[in-house]
Design an enzyme around this catalytic site. Structure first.
Site, PDB file in Angstrom:
ATOM      1  N   TYR A   1      30.867  14.299   4.721  1.00 59.73           N
ATOM      2  CA  TYR A   1      30.618  14.396   6.159  1.00 59.73           C
ATOM      3  C   TYR A   1      31.454  15.508   6.799  1.00 59.73           C
ATOM      4  O   TYR A   1      30.966  16.621   6.993  1.00 59.73           O
ATOM      5  CB  TYR A   1      30.876  13.047   6.851  1.00 59.73           C
ATOM      6  CG  TYR A   1      30.183  12.948   8.196  1.00 59.73           C
ATOM      7  CD1 TYR A   1      28.981  12.260   8.328  1.00 59.73           C
ATOM      8  CD2 TYR A   1      30.691  13.578   9.325  1.00 59.73           C
ATOM      9  CE1 TYR A   1      28.314  12.202   9.546  1.00 59.73           C
ATOM     10  CE2 TYR A   1      30.034  13.539  10.538  1.00 59.73           C
ATOM     11  CZ  TYR A   1      28.854  12.846  10.655  1.00 59.73           C
ATOM     12  OH  TYR A   1      28.202  12.810  11.860  1.00 59.73           O
TER      13      TYR A   1
ATOM     14  N   LEU B   1      21.076  14.666  20.787  1.00 59.25           N
ATOM     15  CA  LEU B   1      19.993  14.940  19.843  1.00 59.25           C
ATOM     16  C   LEU B   1      20.465  14.774  18.401  1.00 59.25           C
ATOM     17  O   LEU B   1      21.593  15.139  18.066  1.00 59.25           O
ATOM     18  CB  LEU B   1      19.470  16.370  20.024  1.00 59.25           C
ATOM     19  CG  LEU B   1      18.485  16.626  21.163  1.00 59.25           C
ATOM     20  CD1 LEU B   1      17.951  18.049  21.065  1.00 59.25           C
ATOM     21  CD2 LEU B   1      17.340  15.644  21.156  1.00 59.25           C
ATOM     22  N   ALA B   2      19.586  14.242  17.561  1.00 56.96           N
ATOM     23  CA  ALA B   2      19.919  14.066  16.141  1.00 56.96           C
ATOM     24  C   ALA B   2      18.691  14.336  15.284  1.00 56.96           C
ATOM     25  O   ALA B   2      18.371  13.582  14.378  1.00 56.96           O
ATOM     26  CB  ALA B   2      20.444  12.655  15.894  1.00 56.96           C
TER      27      ALA B   2
ATOM     28  N   LYS C   1      29.042  19.959  13.359  1.00 57.51           N
ATOM     29  CA  LYS C   1      29.880  19.395  14.415  1.00 57.51           C
ATOM     30  C   LYS C   1      30.973  20.378  14.839  1.00 57.51           C
ATOM     31  O   LYS C   1      31.366  20.413  16.008  1.00 57.51           O
ATOM     32  CB  LYS C   1      30.490  18.081  13.951  1.00 57.51           C
ATOM     33  CG  LYS C   1      29.457  16.991  13.653  1.00 57.51           C
ATOM     34  CD  LYS C   1      28.533  16.717  14.829  1.00 57.51           C
ATOM     35  CE  LYS C   1      27.548  15.600  14.547  1.00 57.51           C
ATOM     36  NZ  LYS C   1      26.603  15.394  15.674  1.00 57.51           N
TER      37      LYS C   1
END
Length: 395
Positions: free
Chosen positions: A246, A150-151, A255
């Site tokens: 990021y 999923l994003a 993440k």
């Protein structure tokens, strides 16, 4: 009537339905050629796969490889806009439609569910779809492979009803850097303010691992897991030059939470031998619908593409996932190679020292005048258009 892409600020606002059949079939052909069952194919390859986030990028490639590479029954979940009289559907709608048609033609069972994967309702609907698909195929309702890809930029917590929205921002201090317009090759400086604590929290709630764990609980409660179940979620780390925006930013925090949940799930399910194992796979940087809006990313990827293509190392999503399945998840000895953090590193070619050195040197010399010769900006542009159904004739 020819449809032209509508692009604003590196975001494509429409799609061309005519382009998706070739886009999907090309990946299917590659999976068949690379992974089709053979005498030396490991016996533990999946027979029933669930892909949450199945409609594009790594999720679509994961589903294609499971179905057309290994012959698995697949259940896919994604949230797509259907076409109307006034506008085309979202790219994922057409990808799913074509996948199901091709699967049916090949005699492969597949079910696609269109809805909010974060919701309890869709989890319940998916559980029933898995049972029905397995019964129709005459196989046990035990998921061999669970891919979480999923994003979504937004998530409504099913327990509280609170809506969370993710942001792409640095943490601690602002960020400034050069970015590339993927359509015309022009450069511009971009500045992003540091994220507030609330924005960090929202991003982790949206793109972290909380929902992944809820999916495991839902599947376990219906006894759909087995000692053969292998699960993987996708992540990215990238080079140090991108870490400010990021790895060390809001996305990186999300993440980190995904990896935290991976450890929790392993302790909860693998240790009890309810599943075989669960991993986070760190994948290569590739062009997706969202990647063009991440600061510096278009420039980095354009340089990376140039270098990796010249070295014969370039992979698209389908090549990445076939290598993930063949050389990591389903090896002949049954072992899954990982790094010291128990992560699968399918970004190993991108992160090779010689590759990163060449990319760094290239970024230093790129100018407005040489961007299309020193980088693969044209390749980035093509891939960006292709995921929306455009420029398919140049595939």
């Amino acid at each position: 009537m020819q449809i032209k892409p509508m692009i604003r600020n590196n975001i494509c606002l429409n799609s061309d339905p005519a382009g998706f059949p070739a886009y999907v079939k090309k990946q299917i052909d590659y999976a068949k050629k690379t992974l089709s069952p053979a005498a030396d194919t490991p016996s533990n390859t999946p027979k029933l796969a669930l892909i949450v986030g199945c409609s594009g990028g790594y999720g679509l490639a994961s589903r294609i490889c499971a179905a057309f590479g290994y012959g698995a029954v697949t259940v896919g979940v994604s949230y797509e806009n259907e076409p109307s009289e006034k506008r085309a559907g979202s790219p994922g709608f057409y990808n799913n439609e074509i996948f199901d048609l091709e699967a049916e033609s090949a005699g492969l069972a597949s079910v696609t569910i269109n809805g909010d994967a974060f919701s309890d309702e869709i989890k319940t609907k998916t559980v029933e779809a898995v049972k029905q698909a397995a019964a129709k195929a005459g196989i046990p309702a035990k998921i061999d492979l669970f891919v979480y890809s999923l994003a979504s930029p937004v998530r409504t917590d099913p327990k509280t009803g609170v809506l969370y929205k993710s942001v792409i921002k640095p943490i601690g201090s602002g960020f400034s850097g050069k970015t590339l317009n993927v359509m015309d090759g022009t450069f511009s400086e971009i500045s992003v303010d540091a994220a507030a604590e609330e924005e960090i929290f929202h991003t982790v709630k949206t793109m972290g691992g909380e929902d992944w764990e809820l999916w495991f609980d839902a599947l376990d409660s219906e006894e759909l897991l087995s000692p053969q179940t292998r699960a993987v979620a996708y992540s990215y780390i990238g080079p140090e030059m991108s870490w400010a925006i990021y790895k060390n930013g809001t996305l990186g925090k999300a993440k980190e939470d995904l990896e935290r949940v991976c450890r929790v799930i392993n302790d909860k399910f693998t240790a009890q031998k309810k599943i075989n194992g669960v991993w986070v796979s760190v994948n290569k940087a590739l062009v997706t619908r969202a990647s063009a809006v991440i600061p510096i990313f278009p420039l980095y990827v354009s340089c990376l593409y140039k270098v990796m293509k010249e070295m014969g190392l370039h992979e698209e999503c389908i090549e990445q996932i076939t290598r993930l399945y063949r050389d990591r998840l389903y090896t002949n000895d049954g072992l899954v190679p990982t790094d010291s953090e128990n992560r699968i590193r399918i970004d190993d070619w991108e992160m090779r020292e010689d590759v990163q050195k060449a990319v760094s040197e290239k970024i230093k010399i790129v100018t407005q005048e040489n961007v299309f010769t020193e980088t693969d900006a044209a390749g980035f542009k093509h891939d960006f258009l292709a995921v929306h159904g455009f420029d398919i004739e140049n595939m």
